[in-house]
Scaffold this motif. Structure first.
Motif, short mmCIF file in Angstrom:
data_model
loop_
_atom_site.label_atom_id
_atom_site.label_comp_id
_atom_site.label_asym_id
_atom_site.label_seq_id
_atom_site.Cartn_x
_atom_site.Cartn_y
_atom_site.Cartn_z
N SER A 97 -6.14 5.58 -5.68
CA SER A 97 -6.67 5.81 -4.33
C SER A 97 -6.40 7.25 -3.92
O SER A 97 -5.50 7.91 -4.45
CB SER A 97 -6.02 4.85 -3.34
N ARG A 125 -1.97 2.92 -6.02
CA ARG A 125 -2.08 3.20 -4.59
C ARG A 125 -0.70 3.67 -4.11
O ARG A 125 0.29 3.02 -4.37
CB ARG A 125 -2.52 1.96 -3.81
N LEU A 160 -10.61 0.76 -3.88
CA LEU A 160 -9.83 0.75 -5.12
C LEU A 160 -10.03 -0.54 -5.90
O LEU A 160 -10.30 -0.51 -7.11
CB LEU A 160 -8.34 0.96 -4.81
N ALA A 187 -9.15 4.40 -0.61
CA ALA A 187 -8.23 3.28 -0.73
C ALA A 187 -8.93 1.93 -0.58
O ALA A 187 -8.61 0.96 -1.28
CB ALA A 187 -7.10 3.42 0.30
N ASP A 242 0.80 -1.23 0.00
CA ASP A 242 0.00 0.00 0.00
C ASP A 242 0.84 1.28 0.00
O ASP A 242 0.31 2.37 0.16
CB ASP A 242 -0.96 0.01 1.20
#
Length: 262
Positions: A124, A104, A187, A184, A58
């Protein structure tokens, strides 16, 4: 089969993941080669209608080129590297299937150039976009110098390239760099929804549309690529490039001002 990436398929979608989260998915020569091979696999698979390109973890989609690898490059190595980059961007642009970048985290440097080569991008809210080449004595001649102005306009492209600023996902959306921003935790859902929208359409029509859209613009891209690739190769190993990379590895600001006194 792959070391730097992961490849999977499901219900007509091929997902290609840059799998180096320990370095924020920075790309090295092996990564580019594996991405090229995976893109070819997706292009040649008659069961695949959409390709999703993303990054593991992430923290980043792709944080750009692996500077540690770049520190050892010389001009002749740079020329080989530019041919490697050209192979990847060519298959991405010439395959007759849409490529969606699922972003992301950081999407900078050559990561943002991958974003430019993709057909659509969903990001995101916590994503960051930008180019960083001049920070380390390099320049994004692989694709950003050629394509960025088509997405965001000439003035904004110059700002992005000259200042190396980072932009939020919303700013990227507002300037036309990406297609969609979402939370997020939504996504994956939003990208899957977009894939299904495309898969529901005529494969023949999608193929023709992508080829037609790229036909005019890519002729200009390819005609400018070869002379600029030679220019990029020539910077490897020179003083400014060496200073930028050394400063990055030492985690200090580079001293480029001293080069302006010459």
């Amino acid at each position: 089969m792959f070391e730097d990436i992961a490849y999977s398929t499901d219900a007509g979608v091929a997902t290609i993941t840059i799998n180096r989260p320990e370095v924020r998915n920075a790309v090295r020569p092996k990564t580019y080669e594996e991405l090229t091979e995976a893109m070819k696999m997706a292009a040649d698979d008659p069961e695949i209608g959409v390709v999703v390109l993303t990054g593991a973890g992430d923290k980043a989609f792709c944080s750009g080129g692996d500077v540690r690898d770049q520190s050892s490059r010389k001009p002749y190595v740079g020329r080989t590297h530019m041919r490697r980059l050209f192979a990847l961007s060519s298959v991405m642009r010439m395959m007759d299937k849409p490529i969606i970048a699922k972003v992301r985290g950081f999407c900078v440097g050559s990561g943002n150039e991958l974003n430019l080569f993709a057909d659509m991008t969903v990001a995101s809210e916590d994503s960051k976009f930008g180019q960083v080449g001049p920070r380390v004595g390099s320049v994004p001649i692989w694709g950003a110098c050629q394509l960025l102005a088509r997405y965001v306009g000439e003035r904004k492209a110059r700002e992005i390239l000259f200042t190396c600023r980072l932009y939020t996902a919303q700013e990227a959306l507002d300037m036309g760099l990406i297609n969609q921003v979402c939370p997020a935790d939504k996504l994956d859902e939003e990208v899957k929804k977009l894939c299904n929208e495309i898969l529901d359409k005529s494969p023949q029509s999608i193929r023709i549309a992508k080829i037609a859209l790229n036909a005019g613009s890519d002729q200009e891209f390819y005609s400018s690529y070869f002379p600029t690739s030679e220019l990029l190769a020539s910077i490897y190993g020179n003083e400014e490039n060496s200073e930028g990379i050394k400063a990055f590895l030492e985690k200090r600001p580079p001293n480029f001002r001293r080069f302006r006194t010459r």
